[in-house]
Scaffold this motif. Structure first.
Motif, PDB file in Angstrom:
ATOM      1  N   ALA A  41       0.825  -1.201   0.000  1.00 49.63           N
ATOM      2  CA  ALA A  41       0.000   0.000   0.000  1.00 49.63           C
ATOM      3  C   ALA A  41       0.865   1.259   0.000  1.00 49.63           C
ATOM      4  CB  ALA A  41      -0.940  -0.007   1.205  1.00 49.63           C
ATOM      5  N   LEU A  42       1.915   1.275   0.785  1.00 42.96           N
ATOM      6  CA  LEU A  42       2.797   2.439   0.847  1.00 42.96           C
ATOM      7  C   LEU A  42       3.510   2.651  -0.479  1.00 42.96           C
ATOM      8  CD1 LEU A  42       3.981   4.666   2.606  1.00 42.96           C
ATOM      9  CD2 LEU A  42       5.763   3.068   3.288  1.00 42.96           C
ATOM     10  N   HIS A  43       4.015   1.564  -1.056  1.00 40.47           N
ATOM     11  CA  HIS A  43       4.711   1.673  -2.335  1.00 40.47           C
ATOM     12  C   HIS A  43       3.743   2.108  -3.439  1.00 40.47           C
ATOM     13  CE1 HIS A  43       8.261   1.007  -4.752  1.00 40.47           C
ATOM     14  NE2 HIS A  43       7.509   0.388  -5.658  1.00 40.47           N
ATOM     15  N   ALA A  44       2.523   1.606  -3.433  1.00 38.63           N
ATOM     16  CA  ALA A  44       1.516   2.009  -4.415  1.00 38.63           C
ATOM     17  C   ALA A  44       1.180   3.488  -4.254  1.00 38.63           C
ATOM     18  CB  ALA A  44       0.260   1.157  -4.260  1.00 38.63           C
ATOM     19  N   TYR A  45       1.161   3.968  -3.032  1.00 38.78           N
ATOM     20  CA  TYR A  45       0.899   5.391  -2.800  1.00 38.78           C
ATOM     21  C   TYR A  45       2.009   6.242  -3.389  1.00 38.78           C
ATOM     22  CZ  TYR A  45       0.081   9.807  -0.413  1.00 38.78           C
ATOM     23  OH  TYR A  45      -0.133  11.132  -0.149  1.00 38.78           O
ATOM     24  N   TRP A  46       3.263   5.804  -3.230  1.00 39.77           N
ATOM     25  CA  TRP A  46       4.380   6.539  -3.813  1.00 39.77           C
ATOM     26  C   TRP A  46       4.297   6.539  -5.338  1.00 39.77           C
ATOM     27  CZ3 TRP A  46       7.206  10.010  -1.596  1.00 39.77           C
ATOM     28  CH2 TRP A  46       7.362   9.983  -0.211  1.00 39.77           C
ATOM     29  N   LEU A  47       3.867   5.440  -5.919  1.00 38.44           N
ATOM     30  CA  LEU A  47       3.678   5.407  -7.371  1.00 38.44           C
ATOM     31  C   LEU A  47       2.576   6.379  -7.797  1.00 38.44           C
ATOM     32  CD1 LEU A  47       3.970   1.573  -8.046  1.00 38.44           C
ATOM     33  CD2 LEU A  47       5.649   3.344  -8.610  1.00 38.44           C
ATOM     34  N   PHE A  48       1.521   6.468  -7.003  1.00 37.52           N
ATOM     35  CA  PHE A  48       0.433   7.419  -7.250  1.00 37.52           C
ATOM     36  C   PHE A  48       0.960   8.847  -7.217  1.00 37.52           C
ATOM     37  CE2 PHE A  48      -2.718  10.133  -5.002  1.00 37.52           C
ATOM     38  CZ  PHE A  48      -3.657  10.253  -6.012  1.00 37.52           C
ATOM     39  N   LEU A  49       1.798   9.143  -6.235  1.00 36.62           N
ATOM     40  CA  LEU A  49       2.371  10.485  -6.137  1.00 36.62           C
ATOM     41  C   LEU A  49       3.290  10.777  -7.321  1.00 36.62           C
ATOM     42  CD1 LEU A  49       3.187  10.720  -2.320  1.00 36.62           C
ATOM     43  CD2 LEU A  49       1.275  11.766  -3.554  1.00 36.62           C
ATOM     44  N   GLU A  50       4.101   9.789  -7.720  1.00 41.93           N
ATOM     45  CA  GLU A  50       5.002   9.972  -8.860  1.00 41.93           C
ATOM     46  C   GLU A  50       4.218  10.224 -10.148  1.00 41.93           C
ATOM     47  OE1 GLU A  50       7.486   6.538  -9.051  1.00 41.93           O
ATOM     48  OE2 GLU A  50       8.815   7.249  -7.462  1.00 41.93           O
ATOM     49  N   ARG A  51       3.038   9.640 -10.255  1.00 42.03           N
ATOM     50  CA  ARG A  51       2.208   9.817 -11.442  1.00 42.03           C
ATOM     51  C   ARG A  51       1.568  11.212 -11.453  1.00 42.03           C
ATOM     52  NH1 ARG A  51      -0.791   5.107 -11.765  1.00 42.03           N
ATOM     53  NH2 ARG A  51       0.351   4.395 -13.562  1.00 42.03           N
ATOM     54  N   LEU A  59      -5.388   0.179  -9.379  1.00 36.29           N
ATOM     55  CA  LEU A  59      -4.978  -1.220  -9.553  1.00 36.29           C
ATOM     56  C   LEU A  59      -3.628  -1.328 -10.253  1.00 36.29           C
ATOM     57  CD1 LEU A  59      -8.322  -3.003 -10.479  1.00 36.29           C
ATOM     58  CD2 LEU A  59      -7.036  -3.142  -8.357  1.00 36.29           C
ATOM     59  N   ASP A  60      -3.403  -0.446 -11.216  1.00 34.45           N
ATOM     60  CA  ASP A  60      -2.097  -0.434 -11.885  1.00 34.45           C
ATOM     61  C   ASP A  60      -0.989  -0.162 -10.873  1.00 34.45           C
ATOM     62  OD1 ASP A  60      -3.351  -0.833 -14.336  1.00 34.45           O
ATOM     63  OD2 ASP A  60      -3.477   1.320 -14.752  1.00 34.45           O
ATOM     64  N   ASP A  61      -1.214   0.838 -10.015  1.00 31.92           N
ATOM     65  CA  ASP A  61      -0.218   1.173  -8.992  1.00 31.92           C
ATOM     66  C   ASP A  61      -0.016   0.010  -8.025  1.00 31.92           C
ATOM     67  OD1 ASP A  61       0.118   3.676 -10.088  1.00 31.92           O
ATOM     68  OD2 ASP A  61      -1.285   4.655  -8.716  1.00 31.92           O
ATOM     69  N   TRP A  62      -1.111  -0.628  -7.628  1.00 30.52           N
ATOM     70  CA  TRP A  62      -1.024  -1.735  -6.666  1.00 30.52           C
ATOM     71  C   TRP A  62      -0.219  -2.900  -7.246  1.00 30.52           C
ATOM     72  CZ3 TRP A  62      -2.364  -2.105  -1.636  1.00 30.52           C
ATOM     73  CH2 TRP A  62      -2.278  -3.381  -1.065  1.00 30.52           C
ATOM     74  N   PHE A  63      -0.572  -3.307  -8.475  1.00 27.50           N
ATOM     75  CA  PHE A  63       0.119  -4.457  -9.073  1.00 27.50           C
ATOM     76  C   PHE A  63       1.574  -4.134  -9.389  1.00 27.50           C
ATOM     77  CE2 PHE A  63      -4.314  -5.782 -10.449  1.00 27.50           C
ATOM     78  CZ  PHE A  63      -4.427  -6.710  -9.422  1.00 27.50           C
ATOM     79  N   MET A  64       1.853  -2.898  -9.802  1.00 24.05           N
ATOM     80  CA  MET A  64       3.235  -2.497 -10.058  1.00 24.05           C
ATOM     81  C   MET A  64       4.033  -2.515  -8.759  1.00 24.05           C
ATOM     82  SD  MET A  64       5.587  -1.515 -12.135  1.00 24.05           S
ATOM     83  CE  MET A  64       4.844  -0.879 -13.604  1.00 24.05           C
ATOM     84  N   ALA A  65       3.435  -2.006  -7.687  1.00 19.73           N
ATOM     85  CA  ALA A  65       4.117  -2.002  -6.388  1.00 19.73           C
ATOM     86  C   ALA A  65       4.391  -3.418  -5.920  1.00 19.73           C
ATOM     87  CB  ALA A  65       3.271  -1.254  -5.357  1.00 19.73           C
TER      88      ALA A  65
END
Length: 83
Positions: A41-51, A59-65
């Protein structure tokens, strides 16, 4: 009034026994260890911020994380095995 004759008892059917899968004693585990939910969840949140906080790619962020974290766990195992 005479009773109707009983039908014959059904004969038991033998079903095949399931095959047991045995693990060899010293076989290495091929499945990577599970990544904690909170870490994904934390890593997906960072991907969300980077986007740029663009919604609709949760879901893209979650699976990528999850994939990145599993790969980072498996990388040291691969290096140790090849050495």
């Amino acid at each position: 009034m005479p009773r109707a004759p009983r039908p014959p008892a059904p004969t038991p059917v033998s079903l095949p026994q399931p095959k047991l899968i045995r693990k060899t004693r010293n076989a290495p585990s091929r499945a990577p260890a599970a990544v904690p939910h909170e870490l994904i969840a934390l890593h997906a949140y960072w991907l969300f911020l980077e986007r740029g906080c663009v919604h609709g790619h949760d879901l893209d962020d979650w699976f990528m994380a999850e994939r990145e974290l599993l790969e980072s766990q498996a990388a040291p195992v691969r290096k140790a095995a090849s050495a």
